[in-house]
Design a protein around this motif. Structure first.
Motif, PDB file in Angstrom:
ATOM      1  N   PRO A 101       0.809  -1.200   0.088  1.00  0.00           N
ATOM      2  CA  PRO A 101      -0.076  -0.190  -0.030  1.00  0.00           C
ATOM      3  C   PRO A 101       0.821   1.201  -0.105  1.00  0.00           C
ATOM      4  CG  PRO A 101      -0.286  -0.948   2.077  1.00  0.00           C
ATOM      5  CD  PRO A 101       0.743  -1.893   1.143  1.00  0.00           C
ATOM      6  N   GLY A 102       0.253   2.248  -0.613  1.00  0.00           N
ATOM      7  CA  GLY A 102       1.161   3.736  -0.530  1.00  0.00           C
ATOM      8  C   GLY A 102       0.616   4.261   0.694  1.00  0.00           C
ATOM      9  N   ALA A 103       1.443   5.499   0.796  1.00  0.00           N
ATOM     10  CA  ALA A 103       1.160   6.266   2.234  1.00  0.00           C
ATOM     11  C   ALA A 103       1.307   7.618   1.777  1.00  0.00           C
ATOM     12  CB  ALA A 103       2.319   5.847   2.967  1.00  0.00           C
ATOM     13  N   TYR A 104       0.204   8.416   2.487  1.00  0.00           N
ATOM     14  CA  TYR A 104       0.254   9.776   2.493  1.00  0.00           C
ATOM     15  C   TYR A 104       1.816  10.315   3.066  1.00  0.00           C
ATOM     16  CZ  TYR A 104      -4.248  10.273   0.754  1.00  0.00           C
ATOM     17  OH  TYR A 104      -5.454  10.080   0.005  1.00  0.00           O
ATOM     18  N   HIS A 105       2.300  11.348   2.495  1.00  0.00           N
ATOM     19  CA  HIS A 105       3.326  11.873   3.403  1.00  0.00           C
ATOM     20  C   HIS A 105       3.100  12.461   4.376  1.00  0.00           C
ATOM     21  CE1 HIS A 105       6.871  15.010   3.945  1.00  0.00           C
ATOM     22  NE2 HIS A 105       7.420  14.114   2.802  1.00  0.00           N
ATOM     23  N   PRO A 106       3.869  12.256   5.506  1.00  0.00           N
ATOM     24  CA  PRO A 106       3.302  12.809   6.890  1.00  0.00           C
ATOM     25  C   PRO A 106       2.814  14.291   7.083  1.00  0.00           C
ATOM     26  CG  PRO A 106       5.771  12.267   6.942  1.00  0.00           C
ATOM     27  CD  PRO A 106       5.179  11.757   5.637  1.00  0.00           C
ATOM     28  N   LEU A 107       3.744  15.040   6.139  1.00  0.00           N
ATOM     29  CA  LEU A 107       3.165  16.505   5.892  1.00  0.00           C
ATOM     30  C   LEU A 107       1.733  16.549   5.485  1.00  0.00           C
ATOM     31  CD1 LEU A 107       6.299  18.403   4.934  1.00  0.00           C
ATOM     32  CD2 LEU A 107       5.461  18.225   7.305  1.00  0.00           C
ATOM     33  N   SER A 108       1.321  15.752   4.299  1.00  0.00           N
ATOM     34  CA  SER A 108      -0.074  15.694   3.965  1.00  0.00           C
ATOM     35  C   SER A 108      -1.061  15.306   5.077  1.00  0.00           C
ATOM     36  CB  SER A 108      -0.061  15.064   2.621  1.00  0.00           C
ATOM     37  OG  SER A 108       0.759  15.357   1.583  1.00  0.00           O
ATOM     38  N   VAL A 109      -0.682  14.031   5.756  1.00  0.00           N
ATOM     39  CA  VAL A 109      -1.458  13.441   6.833  1.00  0.00           C
ATOM     40  C   VAL A 109      -1.771  14.650   7.875  1.00  0.00           C
ATOM     41  CG1 VAL A 109      -1.445  12.059   8.737  1.00  0.00           C
ATOM     42  CG2 VAL A 109      -0.221  11.336   6.596  1.00  0.00           C
ATOM     43  N   VAL A 110      -0.633  15.425   8.297  1.00  0.00           N
ATOM     44  CA  VAL A 110      -0.808  16.531   9.350  1.00  0.00           C
ATOM     45  C   VAL A 110      -1.671  17.572   8.640  1.00  0.00           C
ATOM     46  CG1 VAL A 110       0.186  18.369  10.637  1.00  0.00           C
ATOM     47  CG2 VAL A 110       0.982  15.894  10.612  1.00  0.00           C
ATOM     48  N   GLN A 112      -3.861  17.495   6.396  1.00  0.00           N
ATOM     49  CA  GLN A 112      -5.314  17.135   6.380  1.00  0.00           C
ATOM     50  C   GLN A 112      -6.147  17.264   7.566  1.00  0.00           C
ATOM     51  OE1 GLN A 112      -5.236  13.306   4.272  1.00  0.00           O
ATOM     52  NE2 GLN A 112      -4.661  14.173   2.321  1.00  0.00           N
ATOM     53  N   GLN A 113      -5.274  16.595   8.649  1.00  0.00           N
ATOM     54  CA  GLN A 113      -5.895  16.790   9.938  1.00  0.00           C
ATOM     55  C   GLN A 113      -6.083  18.212  10.389  1.00  0.00           C
ATOM     56  OE1 GLN A 113      -2.744  14.793  12.388  1.00  0.00           O
ATOM     57  NE2 GLN A 113      -3.146  12.745  11.708  1.00  0.00           N
ATOM     58  N   VAL A 114      -5.207  18.973  10.262  1.00  0.00           N
ATOM     59  CA  VAL A 114      -5.630  20.629  10.560  1.00  0.00           C
ATOM     60  C   VAL A 114      -6.673  21.013   9.773  1.00  0.00           C
ATOM     61  CG1 VAL A 114      -4.399  22.832  10.630  1.00  0.00           C
ATOM     62  CG2 VAL A 114      -3.089  20.799  11.165  1.00  0.00           C
ATOM     63  N   SER A 189      -5.462  28.524   5.239  1.00  0.00           N
ATOM     64  CA  SER A 189      -4.754  28.503   4.225  1.00  0.00           C
ATOM     65  C   SER A 189      -3.653  27.602   4.320  1.00  0.00           C
ATOM     66  CB  SER A 189      -4.341  29.812   3.391  1.00  0.00           C
ATOM     67  OG  SER A 189      -3.890  29.654   2.131  1.00  0.00           O
ATOM     68  N   PRO A 190      -3.375  26.652   4.048  1.00  0.00           N
ATOM     69  CA  PRO A 190      -2.180  25.676   3.932  1.00  0.00           C
ATOM     70  C   PRO A 190      -1.400  25.755   2.884  1.00  0.00           C
ATOM     71  CG  PRO A 190      -4.037  24.294   3.165  1.00  0.00           C
ATOM     72  CD  PRO A 190      -4.448  25.816   3.449  1.00  0.00           C
ATOM     73  N   GLY A 191      -0.127  25.816   3.144  1.00  0.00           N
ATOM     74  CA  GLY A 191       0.721  25.839   1.941  1.00  0.00           C
ATOM     75  C   GLY A 191       2.219  25.935   2.177  1.00  0.00           C
ATOM     76  N   ARG A 192       2.887  26.094   1.232  1.00  0.00           N
ATOM     77  CA  ARG A 192       4.504  25.873   1.435  1.00  0.00           C
ATOM     78  C   ARG A 192       5.199  27.402   1.526  1.00  0.00           C
ATOM     79  NH1 ARG A 192       6.405  23.403  -3.999  1.00  0.00           N
ATOM     80  NH2 ARG A 192       5.212  21.526  -2.824  1.00  0.00           N
ATOM     81  N   VAL A 193       6.387  27.493   2.300  1.00  0.00           N
ATOM     82  CA  VAL A 193       6.585  29.064   2.530  1.00  0.00           C
ATOM     83  C   VAL A 193       8.416  28.802   2.511  1.00  0.00           C
ATOM     84  CG1 VAL A 193       4.724  29.844   3.803  1.00  0.00           C
ATOM     85  CG2 VAL A 193       6.936  28.818   4.906  1.00  0.00           C
ATOM     86  N   TYR A 194       8.905  29.847   2.263  1.00  0.00           N
ATOM     87  CA  TYR A 194      10.365  29.956   1.828  1.00  0.00           C
ATOM     88  C   TYR A 194      11.078  30.863   2.631  1.00  0.00           C
ATOM     89  CZ  TYR A 194       8.416  27.402  -2.416  1.00  0.00           C
ATOM     90  OH  TYR A 194       7.683  26.800  -3.247  1.00  0.00           O
ATOM     91  N   ARG A 195      12.315  30.434   3.113  1.00  0.00           N
ATOM     92  CA  ARG A 195      13.068  31.492   4.047  1.00  0.00           C
ATOM     93  C   ARG A 195      14.650  30.923   3.655  1.00  0.00           C
ATOM     94  NH1 ARG A 195       9.892  32.501   9.648  1.00  0.00           N
ATOM     95  NH2 ARG A 195       7.934  32.577   8.572  1.00  0.00           N
ATOM     96  N   ASN A 196      15.422  32.130   3.429  1.00  0.00           N
ATOM     97  CA  ASN A 196      16.953  31.669   3.124  1.00  0.00           C
ATOM     98  C   ASN A 196      17.607  31.599   4.488  1.00  0.00           C
ATOM     99  OD1 ASN A 196      19.396  31.554   1.945  1.00  0.00           O
ATOM    100  ND2 ASN A 196      19.211  33.688   1.295  1.00  0.00           N
ATOM    101  N   GLU A 197      17.406  30.374   4.902  1.00  0.00           N
ATOM    102  CA  GLU A 197      17.915  29.889   6.148  1.00  0.00           C
ATOM    103  C   GLU A 197      19.064  28.688   5.971  1.00  0.00           C
ATOM    104  OE1 GLU A 197      16.141  29.781   9.814  1.00  0.00           O
ATOM    105  OE2 GLU A 197      14.088  30.265   9.209  1.00  0.00           O
ATOM    106  N   THR A 198      19.762  28.598   6.667  1.00  0.00           N
ATOM    107  CA  THR A 198      20.921  27.555   6.732  1.00  0.00           C
ATOM    108  C   THR A 198      19.887  26.208   7.128  1.00  0.00           C
ATOM    109  OG1 THR A 198      22.472  28.767   7.391  1.00  0.00           O
ATOM    110  CG2 THR A 198      23.112  26.597   7.596  1.00  0.00           C
ATOM    111  N   ILE A 199      20.101  25.018   6.311  1.00  0.00           N
ATOM    112  CA  ILE A 199      19.452  24.020   6.695  1.00  0.00           C
ATOM    113  C   ILE A 199      20.251  23.144   7.839  1.00  0.00           C
ATOM    114  CG2 ILE A 199      18.765  21.723   5.668  1.00  0.00           C
ATOM    115  CD1 ILE A 199      18.607  23.139   2.912  1.00  0.00           C
TER     116      ILE A 199
END
Ligand code: PHE
Length: 341
Positions: A101-110, A112-114, A189-199
């Protein structure tokens, strides 16, 4: 071969048994093609006296047609037998090959819950663009050019377009929605954001947020607290401790950050909560009247609250994940642990 009479050959043809692939192949070599007995008979037509040629030719042709028909029939029969044997070899009582079985990515899971918790609280889900102009990410949110708060977020600008940037927070969506529609507004509004940070284990240059905005004629700080308190109880479980601390954001006044009691050490102190027993999960506050004005909403008639939370942070706390980089590596060993979530 040449000694054999036409009659003998006719008899031989009639009695040939073609029941194996080898027999069919031997038959083909003897009867079909340029080196066959039939071809040899054809060659001999010149030796036949002219008055007999016609009858001879007809007989040879009949022999040829009969040989070809017999060969074709034998090939068909063999093919059918092979197919039958193959089908008989399929054991329909065997177990099927298990599908993984496939799985949702944990970020998608969370996410969807939120989304579903806030949907139950009456919040509608909207999405905004990831590339935005300075106005939507900063200026409309009461953060003009020279504002020191801009230093809080290291921004990626679009090459040669100083006005375009990758949104540093989902708060930009607040502005789009307030410009686009009239209150009452109750959105997340869920979504991706970007910041110029050291990983590192704690920070990444890409991460996800969920923004919330509620604008109406009477909305109080108590509504904000109750909404977020309810969210935490549903997301992390009833009894999860929360606290609000005063904070600062240019677009909310008053502003606060909300902590939850550390789920890892239950308040005793650990590295996740930096030995304080509390972990910050979101920023929030009452929407600054200046922000409403910037979006053509009359602050004398309307008020509201806003909040923004990091999805990775929520997922790390809920599932005990200690390195944010795991979310972006697509390692099957990590992802497969979320099958069924
Ligand atoms: N946008 C803020 C951040 O990214 C969070 C926030 C959202 C704070 C809405 C207050 C209100 O840190």
């Amino acid at each position: 071969m040449s000694e054999l009479s036409l009659e003998q050959l006719q008899q031989e043809l009639a009695s040939a048994v073609l029941d194996t692939p080898e027999a069919v192949e031997a038959f083909r070599r003897r009867w079909i093609g340029r080196k066959s007995v039939v071809a040899a008979l054809m060659q001999r037509i010149r030796e036949i006296p002219p008055e007999q040629r016609r009858a001879y030719g007809q007989q040879v042709n009949a022999l040829k047609a009969a040989a070809e028909a017999k060969f074709r029939e034998a090939v068909e029969t063999l093919k059918a037998q092979e197919l039958e044997a193959k089908q008989a070899a399929i054991d329909v009582t065997l177990d099927g090959v298990p599908l993984e079985p496939g799985a949702y990515h944990p970020l998608s899971v969370v996410m969807q819950q939120v989304v579903s918790i806030f949907r139950e609280l009456g919040f509608e889900t909207v999405e905004g663009p990831e590339i935005v102009d300075d106005w939507h990410n900063f200026t409309a949110l009461n953060t003009p050019e020279d504002h020191p708060a801009r230093e809080m977020q290291d921004t990626f600008y679009v090459h040669r377009h100083p006005d375009w940037l990758l949104r540093t927070h989902t708060s930009a969506v607040q502005v789009y929605e307030m410009e686009r529609r009239r209150p009452p507004l109750r959105i997340i509004s869920p979504g991706r954001v970007y910041r110029n940070e050291t990983i590192s284990a704690r920070a990444h240059c890409i991460f996800h947020q969920v923004e919330g905005l509620y604008i109406d004629t009477v909305v109080t700080f108590a509504d904000l607290k109750q909404t977020l308190y309810t969210f935490v109880q549903r997301f992390f479980g009833t009894g999860t401790g929360v606290r609000f601390r005063p904070s600062y954001f240019p677009f909310t006044e008053p502003s606060a950050e909300m902590d939850i009691a550390c789920l890892i050490c239950h308040g005793k102190g650990c590295s996740v909560c930096k030995h304080t027993g509390w972990v910050e999960i979101l920023g929030c506050g009452m929407v600054d009247p200046q922000v409403l004005l910037n979006c053509n909403i009359d602050p004398a008639a309307y008020q509201g609250f806003a909040f923004g939370m990091g999805i990775e942070r929520l997922a790390m706390l809920k599932y005990g994940i200690d390195d944010i980089r795991l979310f972006f590596e697509n390692d099957h060993r990590f992802l497969s642990q979320f099958i069924g979530q």
